[in-house]
Structures are given as C-alpha cells and as structure tokens.
Scaffold this motif. Structure first.
Motif, short mmCIF file in Angstrom:
data_model
loop_
_atom_site.label_atom_id
_atom_site.label_comp_id
_atom_site.label_asym_id
_atom_site.label_seq_id
_atom_site.Cartn_x
_atom_site.Cartn_y
_atom_site.Cartn_z
N ALA A 199 0.86 -1.19 0.00
CA ALA A 199 0.00 0.00 0.00
C ALA A 199 0.90 1.23 0.00
O ALA A 199 2.03 1.17 0.48
CB ALA A 199 -0.88 -0.01 1.25
N ILE A 204 3.62 1.34 6.47
CA ILE A 204 4.22 0.01 6.37
C ILE A 204 5.75 0.09 6.25
O ILE A 204 6.46 -0.66 6.94
CB ILE A 204 3.59 -0.79 5.20
N PRO A 250 2.71 0.21 -5.64
CA PRO A 250 1.35 0.71 -5.44
C PRO A 250 1.17 2.03 -6.19
O PRO A 250 2.15 2.73 -6.45
CB PRO A 250 1.27 0.93 -3.93
N ASP A 254 -4.09 4.67 -4.50
CA ASP A 254 -4.64 3.42 -3.95
C ASP A 254 -4.85 3.58 -2.45
O ASP A 254 -3.96 4.01 -1.73
CB ASP A 254 -3.65 2.25 -4.15
N GLY A 255 -6.00 3.19 -1.98
CA GLY A 255 -6.17 3.11 -0.53
C GLY A 255 -5.60 1.78 -0.07
O GLY A 255 -5.21 0.93 -0.88
N SER A 256 -5.55 1.58 1.25
CA SER A 256 -5.03 0.30 1.75
C SER A 256 -5.93 -0.86 1.35
O SER A 256 -5.49 -2.01 1.32
CB SER A 256 -4.87 0.35 3.28
N GLU A 257 -7.19 -0.56 1.00
CA GLU A 257 -8.11 -1.65 0.63
C GLU A 257 -7.67 -2.36 -0.65
O GLU A 257 -8.01 -3.54 -0.84
CB GLU A 257 -9.55 -1.14 0.50
N SER A 259 -4.54 -3.26 -1.59
CA SER A 259 -3.60 -4.34 -1.24
C SER A 259 -4.31 -5.40 -0.38
O SER A 259 -4.02 -6.59 -0.50
CB SER A 259 -2.38 -3.77 -0.50
N GLN A 260 -5.23 -4.94 0.46
CA GLN A 260 -5.95 -5.91 1.31
C GLN A 260 -6.80 -6.86 0.46
O GLN A 260 -6.85 -8.06 0.71
CB GLN A 260 -6.83 -5.16 2.31
N GLU A 273 0.35 -5.82 7.66
CA GLU A 273 -0.81 -5.04 8.16
C GLU A 273 -0.90 -5.15 9.68
O GLU A 273 -0.16 -5.92 10.29
CB GLU A 273 -2.11 -5.57 7.54
N GLU A 387 3.48 11.72 5.68
CA GLU A 387 2.61 10.68 5.11
C GLU A 387 2.18 11.07 3.69
O GLU A 387 2.25 10.27 2.75
CB GLU A 387 1.38 10.50 6.02
N THR A 391 3.39 9.29 0.16
CA THR A 391 2.41 8.75 -0.78
C THR A 391 2.72 9.23 -2.20
O THR A 391 2.66 8.47 -3.16
CB THR A 391 0.98 9.19 -0.37
#
Lengths: 417, 320
Positions: A199, A204, A250, A254-257, A259-260, A273, A387, A391
């Motif tokens: 992500a 991370i 990434p 992209d949100g973390s969702e 990669s999740q 995570e 942050e 990104t």
C-alpha cells in the motif's frame, strides 16, 4: 403604492425576517447539541460514522457501564478519515466534548488538544504498569501521558498458508529473516503474480524499518528521515519492487483496501498489516490465515505498535469524571470482551490471552513475541505532511526512478522548510 | 403602475428651452415621492445580498485576515504580518504547483475548446438525433466528478481497461498514473472528458444564432467549408468562444478533485495543483494562515489572467 401593497410588502419583509430568524435559531440549536459538558452525559468524540465503529463504541460503553452502572456516555463524531481535522474545530467551538480518542501516531499532532493525565493517574492510583509500555510511550507528549490506550497492535505479516504449502515452503512463525522472506517471496512470485502486496504511504515502510530497530523520529521527537540507517531501510523496502521484483508498485491514490483485497482474494500471498484486520481477513479469505513477524535482518521479533486510546480534552471542565469513565472503558473486563469479540489486541497485558480465541495456531505466539520487543510508531506534529509526501514520492521509489536518499531528503526539506 | 403615468409630465418640454443663459434653472414640477418601493426592492434583493455577504464577502475578508496569522485549527492564532506571503515565495513547492496549474489550465482550456467546437460544429450539421447526442456529451458534466475520477482511475490503472485494450493490439501501455511523464496528461484527459459537454451546449447555442442566410449566401458565392468557418462562423461565434475560454480557464485554475483522486498529486509533485496544495495546507497540515495566503495569491493570478483575456478579446471578439 397603495395601502394594500404597503401591507403586502411589510408582510413579505416580516415573513422573510421571521424565516431567517427561525433558520438561524435552528442552526444554533443544532450546533449546541451533543456537548453536555455542564452536566449530564459525557460526550465521547471519536470516529463514529460507520456501522462497525458505532457497534464498537456501543460495546465499549456497555462494557464500561457493567463496571460502573452510573456511567453515562454518548458518542458523536465523523468518519475516521475526517476525524483528525474535525476534532480540532469541534474543540474550538462552543460546548466541547470531554472525551476524545487518539492514536499513538497522532498523539503528537493532537498534543495541544489533550490534557496531561499524569496527575489524574496518580490521584486515582491507576495502574499504568499493566498497560503495554510501547503504547504508553506512544501516547506520551512532552513527557506527559495524554491518553490511556485500549489496544496495542504490533504490525504483523499475514500470509496464505495454502500458498506457502503449495510452494513447498516452511511456514514462518515468531522468527523470520529478511533473506528468507525475500527467498520465499521470489518462490511465490510468478510473472505478474507477486509475492507481497503493498500500500502507498509511510506506515508500512516505517514498520519494516522498526522491525530492524531503526526509527524515523529521534528520541527527542525530531524528524530523522535522512539518517543513513533509515535511508537504507527505506531503500531495502523500495527494492522489494525495483530490484527483487517480489511486489508491484502501489499507485499513489490506492487506498489500503487495494492491497488488502489483493491478499484476501488469494491473488497475492503476503501482506504487512495490523492485527486488527485479522477478523476481516478471516471472514473474506477462503484460505487459512497465517501470521508472522515483519521480517528483520536478524530474524528476531521486533514490532512497531499502532493503537488507539482515550484522552481528555484540554478544555474539559469535568476531568475527574472523564478519567473515571476512561478507567471503566479500559478495564480488564472490557478489554477481554473487545479482544475476544472484535479481535482488538488489548493494551492491558492481562487481557492478551483473550485475543488468542478463534485465531489460527501460532498467531498469539507471534503477537506476544512482538509485544515483548515493541516500539511505538513515534511521530512528529508534522507527520501528516510526511505521510502525504511519502504517498506522492514513494511511487517513484518503488519504480526505481528516485533513490530512497533523494526521496527522504526531499521530504525532510519540505517538511522543515 | 404610477411611475409610467408620471414620466410624460417631465418630458413634454425640451430641456432648457426658454431659460436665459446663466440664470438659475427653474425648479421643475415637483414629483410625488415614490414611497415604499425601496422596501419592496430590498425584500427582493435581501436573499441574494445576505448570501453574497455571508458566503462571498465574509470568507473573502476572513481569509485575508487569517493569512496574517499563524493560525491552526485549534489553539490561539499568532499574528505574524506578511510572513506567510514571504514564506510562500521561498517555498519551492509553491512554484511547482503554480507551474503545474498553469500548464494544466492552458492545455486543458485549449483542448476543451477545441473538442467542444468540433463537436458543436458536427452537431450543427443536419445530423439525426443531435439532441440525444448533446445529452450524451453533457452527461459527464452533471455526474459527480469524484465518481468519474474513480472510474478513470480504474481505467488507467496498471492492469486497467486501457492497458488491456492496448495489449490486445500488441502495445505495452505505460503506467498512466504512476509515470511522471504520463500522469499530468492523464489528469488533463480525464478533466476534458468530464467538462467539455458544458462548452458544447454554449457553443451550440452560439452557432444556432448565426443567420442561416449568411451561410447560404456564402455558399452561393462558392466559398469552401473552411472559408465559411474561418470568415463567418468563427467571427460570429467569438463572443461565445470568449465566454467559454474565460470560464473554462477560471475553472481550470481551481482544479482539485481530479489530481486528488487520480494521483494524490504524485508521482512526486508532477500533478500537485494549486488548490490541492492549498487544501492540504489548510486541512491536512493544519496551516490555515498559509493556506489563506495561497488562496489570495490564486485570486490575484486568476484575476490577472482574466484581465488579460478581457484585454485580448478586443482583437478577436466580434460583437457586431
């Protein structure tokens, strides 16, 4: 204009004025609701927009009321994403709430909003020794504790047990070296199908670095992104894409969702995570969920902990009452219930065994090993900027267009400029 | 209405007739005072005026005031004078986002007008279902930009539809949103798609106002389609084109949603725009004073560019 017209005009004006007054009063009435700080319910201002969040806070409050039947807490607040901005304006307005939530990662940023709790802790003989030390350290701003954590979540490596077994690999547990991790990730990589999902952002990579004991922020709370050790850690993380080829870069938006979902769908067998995702992953995935440590050079367990806690607003007029509420909200019974039902890794050490219920074998051993050697995600008041810039710039690091040294220097200069 | 019957009383005599030069002007016939009309006018104007004062003037002067402070969302603001403005000119990101925004605004406006003009001309031919096509082109304008941006993100992602289609013809497509060479063009393409439909409506209206006789006469005189476009249609359409270019340029300087949802301003700073940077300073980095200073600089830049457009219009806009 005749008399009738005049009367009509006056009526029109009066109606307009009355309407505007009503709208204004309605606005005032709605904005003044929900505080209740002069008496009545204590207001907990937190992220409370989603059904899941609301259910969680309802569980916390019902558990706390079982401890103290006189406790009266109401909850209000926006979505998690909006919370960090809105909490500042909410506390600047009239009738501010008394109880707030914060995270270790945000404690510095919200430091001015949160009342130092040390005197209240001493006055009520609250036992801080039974709270995870790394989280308490994360909630400390200018040497004083600003929030009592309710969870202490060491960042872990989730993996697909069946994918490892199919590739003939040993399952990682409480020890995992980076060399072994990269070797496993390569074995699990097949062309476009990569071994690790990533992500964007600094969260991370920071956990990766802290697994080797290298922080992004000095003990004095200064941003230290250009420290050669930290730069090396970031470069080794970027290299997972650009050099080792075991992960896909990434995209910034992209949100973390993203990669999740790649992980839970079975498309990618590994993901770094927080353990708070265990329940969601177990529900979504149709494979056996494995949990290991974030790989370190030595292979030993060392974690970055993330977690949240309850604090008291700096301008709260009922601090004793508010602290009594926090004691009830973070009591052993409440934390055990939350750990068992919601999969939150409790900050209260005695409640930790409750987290093991319903988890795959070895998961709790990993969490315990990590918590025994944990470091909080220490940040600065400008961490939001770090942050955001990570990104933006991380994309170029993963693609090999910029080195970690160039990126960290740019971010450090931008934040301090 | 009473004022209609009053008007001829003063207009029957030519002004100044029979009055000796230098003599004081005689007092004219005394008109009855129109009482009560002001209140009625005020009642009708009040909603708009209140809205203007509350939502335009107050924030405008409020932001000018805030720009002189180190102002966080919580706590006591500290007066620092023009320091935010001085800091802004020392900030390298300020120049980057300004440059990105200018490039976006110029390319986006030019492309938008070109596409809108071509499609308006096409719709102006005697084609069937022109109205339905207008609706189709206008639909992206009225759909939420956030939703459009998210769909475009899926289309342009590494494994998205665009690259899949290119792969079928043997082309290895770039990573549109993560490649610094392609990210800004991708944001511009999405923005043009989103908004050119509005200009299609305006230009179509302008085209329909061009007298058919003129075009017919020129046809009889043997002009080519290009000559009719160059010497008749474009000059007569120039007021509409001027309106479209001015409004599109002003909107372009406020671009925010597209880079936020497509690229987060990245990779690096390649798609970071003025308003995105302003928003982040105000509501993410907790620097309301600095964000307000940025807002005023943006206001001045947009005002200057609009003024330039108004000066330039004298040379190419035809109001005859």
């Amino acid at each position: 204009m005749n008399a009738v017209s005049k009367r009509r005009a006056k009526r029109l004006i009066l109606t307009g004025v009355a309407g505007l007054t009503a709208i204004t009063l309605a606005g005032c009435a709605s904005s003044s609701g929900g505080g209740g700080e002069a008496g009545g319910a204590l207001v907990l201002y937190t992220w409370a927009a989603s059904e899941g969040d609301q259910a969680q806070w309802a569980d916390f409050i019902s558990g706390a009321q079982a401890e103290d039947p006189d406790l009266d807490i109401s909850v209000e607040g926006p979505s998690f994403a909006d919370y960090w901005t809105k909490v500042k304006t909410r506390l600047s307005g009239s009738n501010p709430p008394c109880l707030l939530t914060t995270q270790a990662a945000r404690a510095q940023e919200l430091g001015d909003l949160l009342m130092p709790l040390d005197d209240l802790i001493e006055k009520s003989s609250f036992d801080v020794d039974n709270i995870d030390a790394s989280m308490l350290s994360g909630m400390t701003v200018d040497g004083t504790i600003r929030a009592i954590p309710y969870d202490a979540e060491p960042i872990v490596l989730f993996y697909n047990v069946e994918a490892f077994q199919a590739a003939g690999l040993d399952l990682p547990g409480t020890e995992y070296t980076r060399d072994q991790f990269i070797s496993d990730a390569k074995a699990l990589t097949d062309g476009e199908k990569k071994g690790l999902a990533l992500a964007p952002g600094v969260f991370i990579p920071n956990a990766w670095s802290l697994a080797d004991g290298v922080p992004a922020v000095t003990e004095d709370g200064e941003l230290d992104l250009t420290n050669p050790d930290f730069v090396d850690q970031m470069q080794s993380f970027f290299d997972l894409v650009a050099v080792e080829g075991v992960a896909k870069a990434p995209e910034a938006a992209d949100g973390s969702e993203v990669s999740q979902q790649a992980f839970t769908s079975g498309a990618v067998p590994m993901l770094i995570e927080g353990p708070w995702m265990y329940g969601s992953f177990a529900d979504a995935a149709d494979f056996t969920l494995g949990v290991s440590i974030v790989p370190s050079t030595s292979g030993e367990a060392a974690a970055m902990t993330a977690g949240s806690g309850f604090g008291i607003a700096a301008n709260c007029e009922r601090p004793d009452e508010a602290f009594a509420a926090i004691e009830a909200l973070t009591s052993l019974a409440v934390q055990e219930k939350q750990a068992g039902a919601r999969g939150i890794v409790p900050a209260r050490i005695e409640a930790l065994p409750a987290w093991a219920e319903g988890k795959t074998e070895g998961s709790s051993a990993v969490v315990e090993a990590l918590l025994s050697n944990a470091t909080p995600q220490r940040t600065t008041t400008t961490w939001n900027q770090v942050e955001t810039l990570m990104t933006q710039y991380g994309v170029q690091g993963y693609r090999g267009e910029l080195t970690a040294e160039e990126i960290m220097e740019t971010i450090q200069n931008s934040v301090q400029g | 209405m009473s004022d209609r019957s009053e008007a001829p009383a003063s207009s029957t005599m030519p002004a100044g007739a029979g009055v000796p030069i230098g003599a004081p002007a005689p007092a004219g016939p005394r008109l009855p005072r129109r009482r009560g009309h002001g209140w009625v006018a005020l009642a009708f104007l009040a909603p708009g005026m209140i809205g203007f004062v509350l939502f335009i003037l107050t924030p405008l002067f409020g932001s000018a005031f805030i720009s002189l402070f180190d102002w966080k969302l919580f706590g006591t603001p500290e007066f620092i004078g023009v320091e935010n403005y001085l800091k802004l000119f020392r900030d390298p990101t300020f120049y980057t986002v300004l440059g990105n925004t200018v490039i976006f605004a110029v390319v986006y406006t030019a492309l938008n007008l070109f596409v809108a003009l071509v499609i308006s001309l096409w719709l102006g031919t005697r084609m069937k279902a022109a109205g339905a096509w207008r609706v189709v082109f206008f639909l992206p304008v009225i759909t939420p930009m956030v939703a459009n941006a998210l769909v475009w993100r899926l289309l342009l992602s590494q494994d998205g539809l665009v690259n899949s289609m290119l792969a079928t013809v043997g082309i290895d497509g770039p990573n549109w949103l993560s490649d610094s060479a392609w990210a800004l063009p991708s944001v511009i393409a999405m923005s043009v798609w989103q908004s050119f439909g509005y200009n299609v409506i305006v230009l179509s209206a302008g085209l329909s106002a061009i007298p058919k006789e003129l075009l017919e006469a020129s046809r009889i005189d043997g002009t080519s389609a290009w000559q009719r476009l160059r010497y008749i249609i474009l000059p007569l359409l120039s007021p509409s084109l001027f309106f479209c270019s001015t409004m599109t340029m002003i909107g372009a300087f406020q671009v925010f949603v597209q880079p936020l949802f497509l690229t987060q301003g990245g990779p690096g700073e390649s798609t970071n725009t003025f308003v995105l940077y302003l928003y982040r300073n105000g509501f993410v980095f907790d620097r309301l004073g600095y964000a307000s200073a940025l807002a005023w600089i943006l206001f001045v830049v947009v005002m200057l560019i609009t003024a330039l457009q108004f000066v330039g219009q004298r040379k190419w806009v035809n109001y005859e």
